[in-house]
Design a protein around this motif. Structure first.
Motif, short mmCIF file in Angstrom:
data_model
loop_
_atom_site.label_atom_id
_atom_site.label_comp_id
_atom_site.label_asym_id
_atom_site.label_seq_id
_atom_site.Cartn_x
_atom_site.Cartn_y
_atom_site.Cartn_z
N PHE A 105 0.85 -1.34 0.09
CA PHE A 105 0.05 0.19 0.08
C PHE A 105 0.92 1.33 0.05
N GLN A 106 0.64 2.17 -1.09
CA GLN A 106 1.41 3.41 -1.15
C GLN A 106 0.36 4.69 -1.22
N ALA A 107 0.78 5.55 -0.56
CA ALA A 107 -0.08 6.84 -0.85
C ALA A 107 0.75 8.17 -1.08
N ASP A 108 0.21 9.02 -1.59
CA ASP A 108 0.50 10.29 -1.94
C ASP A 108 0.84 11.18 -0.69
N LYS A 109 1.88 11.83 -0.43
CA LYS A 109 1.88 12.75 0.81
C LYS A 109 0.50 13.63 1.16
N GLY A 110 0.13 14.03 0.00
CA GLY A 110 -0.96 15.02 0.21
C GLY A 110 -2.48 14.13 0.52
N VAL A 111 -2.44 12.82 0.62
CA VAL A 111 -3.60 12.13 1.04
C VAL A 111 -4.11 12.54 2.36
N ASP A 112 -5.29 12.70 2.79
CA ASP A 112 -5.79 12.93 4.07
C ASP A 112 -5.74 11.74 5.11
N TYR A 113 -5.53 11.66 6.23
CA TYR A 113 -5.58 10.53 7.02
C TYR A 113 -6.78 9.78 7.21
N GLY A 114 -7.72 10.45 6.92
CA GLY A 114 -8.87 9.79 7.04
C GLY A 114 -9.44 8.92 5.87
N ASP A 115 -8.95 9.44 4.83
CA ASP A 115 -8.97 8.74 3.40
C ASP A 115 -8.04 7.58 3.39
N LEU A 116 -7.06 7.90 3.95
CA LEU A 116 -5.98 6.62 3.89
C LEU A 116 -6.71 5.59 5.03
N MET A 117 -7.40 5.86 5.94
CA MET A 117 -7.96 4.99 6.86
C MET A 117 -9.15 4.35 6.31
N SER A 118 -9.94 5.21 5.39
CA SER A 118 -11.09 4.38 4.99
C SER A 118 -10.72 3.27 3.78
N VAL A 119 -9.31 3.57 3.08
CA VAL A 119 -8.97 2.40 2.30
C VAL A 119 -8.25 1.26 3.07
N MET A 120 -7.85 1.47 4.08
CA MET A 120 -7.46 0.50 5.09
C MET A 120 -8.41 -0.26 5.56
N ASP A 121 -9.55 0.36 6.06
CA ASP A 121 -10.89 -0.37 6.36
C ASP A 121 -11.37 -1.36 5.41
N ALA A 122 -11.60 -0.60 4.02
CA ALA A 122 -11.77 -1.49 2.90
C ALA A 122 -11.01 -2.90 2.75
N LEU A 123 -9.82 -2.47 2.98
CA LEU A 123 -8.92 -3.74 2.91
C LEU A 123 -9.18 -4.77 3.83
N ARG A 124 -9.36 -4.31 5.06
CA ARG A 124 -9.69 -5.29 6.25
C ARG A 124 -10.85 -5.82 5.84
N ALA A 125 -12.11 -5.19 5.45
CA ALA A 125 -13.29 -5.62 5.30
C ALA A 125 -13.34 -6.60 4.34
N ALA A 126 -12.31 -6.58 3.20
CA ALA A 126 -12.42 -7.52 2.08
C ALA A 126 -11.82 -8.72 2.73
N GLY A 127 -11.02 -8.79 3.66
CA GLY A 127 -10.26 -10.14 4.23
C GLY A 127 -8.75 -9.90 3.96
N TYR A 128 -8.35 -8.94 3.56
CA TYR A 128 -6.97 -8.85 3.31
C TYR A 128 -6.11 -8.06 4.45
N LEU A 129 -5.55 -8.93 5.33
CA LEU A 129 -5.01 -8.34 6.54
C LEU A 129 -3.66 -8.17 6.44
#
Length: 142
Positions: A105-129
């Motif tokens: 997982f890689q993200a641009d410096k300008g990505v908001d922390y909340g947006d970053l965490m929503s993508v991480m939550d989507a990964l966890r919800a999909a079962g990718y831990l």
């Protein structure tokens, strides 16, 4: 000892060829004290109780799966753009349903922390831990 006396009438003393180790021991003790004082100064001041690990480094996968978040919050799986709501299905197709695949997982410096965490939550919800965070290596500052 440093001196041997002869038995007999001569007052001549014989030479002794043994090494005097007292200065050597003094020098070694001084060096020991110097290193005992200097060693704690050369370490990091933050005390952290680190766990021990005997694990071998895992081999790099042949085809790593990269999930990228651009500054404008667009998601890319490899080179292909994906929508956030179809991320799980697209990952399943890319990994053939193997949930233990590491997602890099890689993200641009300008990505908001909340947006970053929503993508991480989507990964966890999909079962990718197993998620590996990717960053740039920088040279240490002098």
């Amino acid at each position: 000892m440093g001196l041997h006396l002869k038995e007999g009438a001569d007052d001549d003393l014989a030479e002794n060829h043994e090494i005097n180790v007292t200065p050597f021991i003094d020098v070694m003790l001084v060096l020991l004290i110097i290193f005992m004082v200097a060693a704690p100064l050369a370490t990091v001041d933050i005390k952290v109780d680190l766990p021990a690990s005997t694990a071998k480094p895992s081999p790099r996968p042949e085809k790593p799966v990269f999930l990228s978040v651009k500054a404008d919050q667009r998601l890319f799986l490899g080179e292909d753009e994906v929508k956030a709501d179809s991320l799980g299905a697209t990952l399943d197709a890319k990994t053939q349903g193997k949930k233990d695949t590491t997602i890099f997982f890689q993200a641009d410096k300008g990505v908001d922390y909340g947006d970053l965490m929503s993508v991480m939550d989507a990964l966890r919800a999909a079962g990718y831990l197993k998620v590996g965070l990717v960053g740039l290596e920088t040279a240490p500052k002098k």
